[in-house]
Design an enzyme around this catalytic site. Structure first.
Site, PDB file in Angstrom:
ATOM      1  CB  ALA A 116     109.539   3.425 -33.395  1.00 13.12           C
ATOM      2  N   PRO A 118     115.319   5.255 -35.301  1.00 10.13           N
ATOM      3  CG  PRO A 118     117.608   4.784 -35.408  1.00 10.13           C
ATOM      4  CD  PRO A 118     116.611   5.646 -34.684  1.00 10.13           C
ATOM      5  N   GLY A 119     114.813   2.543 -34.960  1.00 11.03           N
ATOM      6  CA  GLY A 119     114.365   1.181 -34.719  1.00 11.03           C
ATOM      7  C   GLY A 119     115.143   0.411 -33.670  1.00 11.03           C
ATOM      8  N   GLY A 120     116.129   1.035 -33.029  1.00 10.82           N
ATOM      9  CA  GLY A 120     116.910   0.317 -32.031  1.00 10.82           C
ATOM     10  C   GLY A 120     116.060  -0.244 -30.915  1.00 10.82           C
ATOM     11  CE  LYS A 121     115.654   4.112 -26.350  1.00 11.42           C
ATOM     12  NZ  LYS A 121     116.582   4.738 -27.307  1.00 11.42           N
ATOM     13  CD  GLU A 139     109.992   8.932 -36.531  1.00 10.75           C
ATOM     14  OE1 GLU A 139     109.938  10.172 -36.717  1.00 10.75           O
ATOM     15  OE2 GLU A 139     110.360   8.427 -35.446  1.00 10.75           O
ATOM     16  NE  ARG A 144     113.615  10.395 -37.107  1.00  9.34           N
ATOM     17  CZ  ARG A 144     114.723  10.018 -36.480  1.00  9.34           C
ATOM     18  NH1 ARG A 144     115.901  10.254 -37.036  1.00  9.34           N
ATOM     19  NH2 ARG A 144     114.667   9.415 -35.307  1.00  9.34           N
ATOM     20  CB  CYS A 237     119.529  10.914 -25.645  1.00  4.42           C
ATOM     21  SG  CYS A 237     119.009  11.752 -27.152  1.00  4.42           S
TER      22      CYS A 237
END
Length: 495
Positions: A116, A118-121, A139, A144, A237
């Site tokens: 997860a 840095p937390g965007g999703k 994580e 992190r 990505c």
């Protein structure tokens, strides 16, 4: 400079015209697309108008696959605004917003974001859940995981359990537990070559292979934690078929109770290319011709995002569903790890004394604040810190836990002191004392710098929420016409 082996591989996969278009998309890092996602847990419908202060126009700049996502140009600096510290938005690469759209989180569900940070999703999922249900954000890297926990706090998320565990360890606790799982897998990062200058220098064909092997292991663990009838979204990505189509092929070959769901595409997206799977992988798995053809047809339904075809970086995603029917959660009494133990009565009294003095309730009997948020969950201690969570939140015993629900504050000998996380989860209408300052004011910057602020606020002394244009950003304590600063020292900013 792009790695030569990477260019060689992409040249063989794409025809000449498309390869040239693909290559040209890496021309200038300043041409990459920037976006942010408004946090609807805190920001109301009118907040998009506030972005005009930051020279961000939301009228025609919506990210197609995320209704709360908006593009902005490189001249804008939303990360330097007090709105960012108030958790009113999350700065996120636009293509990275797509996997959660296809995960389709809903209130009341049990969700896992397995990789997860840095937390965007995770924060995107939390907005879709609207405070209802259970979100486990995990994580494996501790540093992190701390960043993940801070972002969960900044956006005022109340229903997240943040863990620092390996997928193998989680598998032992959460077998068949989650309705939906996101695996945004660690990858070779080819899609970030334009965004991150270090990504290309750290790339190698060997790392691509290593990432593929790691992804197979992570996906295997995730599969065991998903309920029958549940949904698992896998994303990377990277452009590498080894980490994309081939990872899905290998997974389906080993997990025949899963299938790939065919989904609709947004402009610029394309379906996957199973013909790019290496012959050696097909031979290694050794399926008969019929099974092999069936799985390759499934892989076609995965999705690729190309930087030369849409306004975002390179991405891959696949929506996997497990055969079966979701169980009735209302009848499911199992709580992984056992239920958390309620706080002692004297501790609860200290909190409720604070709450009655400081907060505004719409219905105190139901513990419902003016904004509608209800403080009627389980109050429990994590060290000397008081938290609140859904009574069905998984127990934290035996888990490396960073944040087990909403952090309310610290219990002292004879008093309760509220946390920064609690301030960020509250709305202005939830407190008796609120001092409001404009985003571009000197006072809000003095506050974020840790300074005491003079005020003409006509209110009783005590705990006061500091707001930026009506949105909570932290605590202060009012006394004698002064607001004593309680903004955390580790977050203070020198403007």
């Amino acid at each position: 400079m792009l790695p030569e082996p990477f260019c060689d591989r992409m040249r063989t996969l794409l025809d000449k015209e498309e390869y040239e278009a693909f290559l040209s998309s890496f021309g200038d890092s300043d041409d990459r697309y920037h976006a942010l996602r408004i946090n609807k847990l805190k920001a109301d419908a009118s907040f998009s108008n506030n972005l005009n202060k930051l020279k961000i126009d939301t009228n025609e700049n919506n990210v197609p696959w995320e209704e709360n996502g908006f593009y902005y140009n490189s001249e804008c600096t939303p990360g330097k605004s007090p709105y960012h510290e108030a958790g009113l938005y999350y700065i996120q690469e636009p293509s990275a917003m797509a996997p959660v759209q296809y995960l389709d989180p809903k209130p009341g569900e049990r969700l896992l974001d397995l990789c997860a940070s840095p937390g965007g999703k995770s924060t995107q999922i939390a907005v879709r859940m609207n405070g209802s249900g259970i979100l486990v954000s995990n994580e494996i890297n501790r540093d992190r995981a701390k960043i993940l926990s801070l972002n969960i706090e900044r956006l005022g998320i109340t229903n997240a359990l943040v863990l620092n565990e390996s997928p193998n360890s989680l598998e032992q606790v959460f077998g068949g537990y989650f309705d939906k799982i996101l695996v945004d897998a660690p990858c070779s990062g080819e899609g970030m070559f334009r965004k991150n200058e270090n990504a290309s220098s750290e790339w190698s064909p060997e790392n691509v292979e290593n990432c593929g092997e790691r992804q197979e292991e992570i996906l295997g663990c995730a599969a065991k934690m998903l309920m029958p009838g549940g949904r698992l979204v896998y994303s990377t990505c990277t452009f590498a078929p080894r980490e994309n189509e081939e990872s899905i092929y290998r997974f389906l070959a080993k997990n025949r109770d899963f299938h790939v769901k065919e989904v609709s595409l947004y402009d610029g997206m394309e379906y996957a290319r199973p013909e790019w799977i290496r012959e050696s992988a097909l031979t290694e798995i050794g399926l008969d011709a019929a099974d092999n053809e069936e799985i390759l047809n499934e892989v076609k339904n995965a999705v690729r995002l190309w930087p030369h075809k849409l306004r975002g970086e390179g991405h891959f995603l696949c929506v996997l569903e497990r055969d079966g029917v979701l169980i009735d959660r209302d009848k499911d009494l199992h709580v992984p790890g056992g239920r958390n133990k309620a706080a002692k009565k004297e501790v609860e009294k200290l909190f409720w004394d604070f709450a009655l003095e400081t907060l505004e309730f719409d219905d105190f009997e139901k513990k419902r604040l003016k904004s509608g948020y209800e403080l009627n969950g389980l109050l429990f201690m994590f060290g000397d810190q008081l938290y609140i969570c859904d009574p069905k939140m998984p127990g934290i015993n035996g888990l490396k836990c960073m944040r087990p629900g909403l952090h309310l504050g610290t219990v002292k000998k004879d008093r309760f002191e509220p946390s920064h996380a609690f301030a960020l989860a509250l709305k202005k209408c939830d407190v008796k004392n609120a001092a409001n300052f404009s985003e571009d004011s000197l006072e809000i910057r003095q506050y974020l710098n840790g300074q005491t602020i003079r005020t003409e606020l006509n209110a009783n002394k005590g705990w006061t929420i500091i707001c930026v244009d009506g949105y909570s950003i932290g605590w202060a304590k009012l006394a004698g016409g002064m607001l004593k600063n309680h903004y955390p020292k580790g977050l203070r900013i020198n403007y």
